[in-house]
Design an enzyme around this catalytic site. Structure first.
Site, PDB file in Angstrom:
ATOM      1  N   HIS A  71       0.840  -1.203   0.000  1.00 10.42           N
ATOM      2  CA  HIS A  71       0.000   0.000   0.000  1.00 10.42           C
ATOM      3  C   HIS A  71       0.872   1.248   0.000  1.00 10.42           C
ATOM      4  O   HIS A  71       0.423   2.331  -0.390  1.00 10.42           O
ATOM      5  CB  HIS A  71      -0.951   0.010   1.200  1.00 10.42           C
ATOM      6  CG  HIS A  71      -0.303   0.346   2.509  1.00 10.42           C
ATOM      7  ND1 HIS A  71       0.484  -0.562   3.190  1.00 10.42           N
ATOM      8  CD2 HIS A  71      -0.313   1.466   3.270  1.00 10.42           C
ATOM      9  CE1 HIS A  71       0.928   0.000   4.307  1.00 10.42           C
ATOM     10  NE2 HIS A  71       0.461   1.230   4.379  1.00 10.42           N
ATOM     11  N   LYS A 100       3.110  -1.513  12.221  1.00 10.92           N
ATOM     12  CA  LYS A 100       4.013  -0.665  12.990  1.00 10.92           C
ATOM     13  C   LYS A 100       4.285   0.645  12.268  1.00 10.92           C
ATOM     14  O   LYS A 100       4.223   1.737  12.861  1.00 10.92           O
ATOM     15  CB  LYS A 100       5.325  -1.427  13.230  1.00 10.92           C
ATOM     16  CG  LYS A 100       6.331  -0.726  14.102  1.00 10.92           C
ATOM     17  CD  LYS A 100       7.617  -1.521  14.196  1.00 10.92           C
ATOM     18  CE  LYS A 100       7.404  -2.911  14.740  1.00 10.92           C
ATOM     19  NZ  LYS A 100       8.664  -3.656  14.907  1.00 10.92           N
ATOM     20  N   LYS A 112       9.921  -8.358   5.846  1.00  5.09           N
ATOM     21  CA  LYS A 112      10.831  -8.993   6.804  1.00  5.09           C
ATOM     22  C   LYS A 112      11.641 -10.050   6.082  1.00  5.09           C
ATOM     23  O   LYS A 112      11.199 -10.624   5.081  1.00  5.09           O
ATOM     24  CB  LYS A 112      10.057  -9.654   7.943  1.00  5.09           C
ATOM     25  CG  LYS A 112      10.865  -9.757   9.237  1.00  5.09           C
ATOM     26  CD  LYS A 112      11.008  -8.388   9.897  1.00  5.09           C
ATOM     27  CE  LYS A 112      11.738  -8.479  11.225  1.00  5.09           C
ATOM     28  NZ  LYS A 112      11.789  -7.171  11.895  1.00  5.09           N
ATOM     29  N   THR A 200      15.856   1.390  18.751  1.00  9.03           N
ATOM     30  CA  THR A 200      14.740   0.555  19.198  1.00  9.03           C
ATOM     31  C   THR A 200      14.642   0.565  20.717  1.00  9.03           C
ATOM     32  O   THR A 200      13.549   0.738  21.281  1.00  9.03           O
ATOM     33  CB  THR A 200      14.884  -0.879  18.674  1.00  9.03           C
ATOM     34  OG1 THR A 200      15.053  -0.859  17.256  1.00  9.03           O
ATOM     35  CG2 THR A 200      13.647  -1.700  19.017  1.00  9.03           C
ATOM     36  N   ASN A 239      20.946  -5.813  21.781  1.00  6.04           N
ATOM     37  CA  ASN A 239      20.913  -4.393  21.447  1.00  6.04           C
ATOM     38  C   ASN A 239      19.678  -3.705  22.023  1.00  6.04           C
ATOM     39  O   ASN A 239      19.769  -2.653  22.663  1.00  6.04           O
ATOM     40  CB  ASN A 239      20.950  -4.231  19.926  1.00  6.04           C
ATOM     41  CG  ASN A 239      20.950  -2.775  19.508  1.00  6.04           C
ATOM     42  OD1 ASN A 239      21.716  -1.975  20.016  1.00  6.04           O
ATOM     43  ND2 ASN A 239      20.067  -2.420  18.587  1.00  6.04           N
ATOM     44  N   SER A 369      15.298   4.330  11.092  1.00  4.60           N
ATOM     45  CA  SER A 369      15.644   3.820   9.759  1.00  4.60           C
ATOM     46  C   SER A 369      15.040   4.717   8.680  1.00  4.60           C
ATOM     47  O   SER A 369      15.660   4.943   7.631  1.00  4.60           O
ATOM     48  CB  SER A 369      15.131   2.385   9.595  1.00  4.60           C
ATOM     49  OG  SER A 369      16.028   1.460  10.152  1.00  4.60           O
TER      50      SER A 369
END
Length: 477
Positions: A71, A100, A112, A200, A239, A369
């Site tokens: 989309h 997300k 992913k 993150t 991390n 990102s």
């Protein structure tokens, strides 16, 4: 649905859980059934396998790249290296990336990737060979590119792997002006962005801080407002977990427990995260840490100790009906993707708990990102054009104030006030604003539509935004 205390079966399907969440959210929307089915579906699933030479023999590597939603383009999502990677997991994580990105208003579709290996079993040269071959396969199928699909680090990968991907893409696309935008999470030297490594974990800390700042919600949980003094257990000292623990402790939280794959440690008076990491580097384990008052060989026991906030920041399926009744935290902040199964989440909330959902809580990585991708497309670092101008302008204002008021500032005071923002400060500012705005958007939906949980509210927000995108494409009236 299983009962509290029962062992969950091995036929766990992560992607079905994500679709179940969408179905729950759909009850609070008025979208066409066919449109909802399109929103849930994975548009492209690529399962590849290729041989590598390991020692004197060959090994077949299995890998995936899933593009969940087109989309918006490019699609975006990390690549994980794990020996438990499978197609269902990658599809679920790609779907979560779609929702997300929509929640935090980042203009990407979800994707992913995963390679079914344990990185500890391979040399650096072998890992480089695997990463570059994987990248070549993605290029051949048009599954990577700054306007197509942009990978990033995930579990088992980092800046090194992203460098190999970027270099391979550049090699196969000579002269491509925006080639470095094909992947994010790169080191600064390869045009990465300041703050991406800790993004993150920092985002998780912002999410927790914003959640506990609402006095009304904390009163309902029997807690006071504010992060100061809150007892926190963190699962995973990678991390995400390390930086979440670090920033939460800097905000005034007390890290009372840390859980890793080899066990867990606990001290009601608090643990020094940096000191624990130093101990692990020296010994290879968090176990045996002298300042821990309790130690558990079974990592899962660490999740069940007394605390206010539990931050699962490792892998999915960590809090299930087998252990949720023993969780003592009032708030679960999902630093990992899918750490709480749907039935366990329902049980936890119905028994007075609150869950800050993964699709919002760990969105800091994709947010930064996005900033890195913008930097790569614009070919200008954030702050480069205006930092010195801002400093000069601020100094002129300070000089005018001093001359008219007679007040003289020290050189340190002048430098602090006049200072122009660095790239890191701009990135952190953008990340904080994103997490703060998104939390209150989700919370408002929860209260207005009475969704019962922040997760359902987050999915309602995401589904509404994605549906509008599809309708604007002219696919649905």
């Amino acid at each position: 649905m299983t009962k509290a205390g029962e062992v969950i079966f091995d036929d766990y399907h992560f992607f079905n859980d994500v679709c179940q969440y969408v179905d729950q959210a759909a009850a609070f929307t008025n979208h066409d059934k066919g449109l909802l089915e399109q929103i849930k579906a994975c548009n492209s699933v690529y399962h590849l396998q290729f041989p590598i030479k390991k020692g004197n023999s060959f090994e077949i590597i299995h890998a995936w790249r899933v593009q969940h939603s087109h989309h918006m383009l490019p699609t975006k999502g990390g690549i994980r290296y794990s020996d438990i990677v499978n197609e269902d997991e990658v599809m679920a994580l790609a779907a979560l990336m779609t929702y997300k990105c929509a929640i935090v208003n980042v203009p990407f579709g979800g994707a992913k990737g995963g390679i079914k290996i344990n990185p500890r079993n391979y040399t650096a040269a072998e890992l480089e060979n695997i990463t570059r071959r994987y990248t070549v396969e993605l290029i051949k199928k048009n599954f990577i590119g700054p306007g197509i699909d942009v990978p990033a680090p995930d579990y088992g990968t980092g800046e090194r792997e992203m460098s190999w991907i970027a270099d391979t893409y550049l090699t196969m696309n000579p002269g491509s002006l925006d080639a470095l935008g094909c992947v994010t999470g790169k080191p600064i030297a390869l045009h990465g962005i300041a703050g991406r490594r800790e993004a993150t974990g920092r985002g998780v800390a912002y999410a927790v801080r914003e959640c506990v700042s609402v006095a009304e919600d904390m009163k309902a949980l029997g807690l006071t407002a504010g992060i100061n003094g809150k007892r926190i257990i963190v699962q995973g000292l990678g991390n995400v977990g390390f930086h979440a623990a670090k920033f939460l402790s800097e905000e005034g939280g007390i890290i009372v427990g840390i859980c890793e794959f080899d066990g867990a440690i606990y001290n009601v008076n608090g643990l020094d995260v940096n000191d624990v990491v130093k101990h692990r580097k020296e010994t290879g384990s968090i176990l045996g840490y002298a300042k821990a008052t309790s130690e558990f060989k079974n990592s899962a026991e660490g999740l069940e100790q007394d605390c206010d906030i539990l931050v699962p920041a490792a892998l999915e399926n960590q809090i299930t009906m087998a252990n949720v009744a023993r969780i003592k935290a009032k708030i679960i902040a999902e630093g990992a993707n899918g750490p709480t199964t749907p039935d366990a989440a329902d049980f936890f909330i119905k028994n007075g708990g609150m869950i800050i959902p993964d699709m919002y809580a760990n969105a800091g990585g994709v947010t930064v990102s996005y900033f890195e991708w913008l930097k790569n497309l614009s070919h200008v670092a954030f702050g480069r054009m205006d930092r010195r101008y801002d400093e000069t302008n601020n100094l002129n204002i300070l000089s005018m104030i001093e001359s008219t008021t007679g007040v003289t500032l020290t050189p340190q005071q002048r430098a602090m006030i006049a200072k122009g923002p660095s790239e890191l400060e701009l990135v952190n500012s953008g990340l904080e604003d994103t997490m703060v705005r998104s939390y209150h958007e989700i919370r408002e939906i929860k209260n207005v539509k009475n969704t019962g949980s922040l997760r359902t509210a987050a999915f309602v927000a995401a589904v509404d935004k994605i549906a509008v995108s599809y309708m604007n494409m002219g696919i649905w009236p």
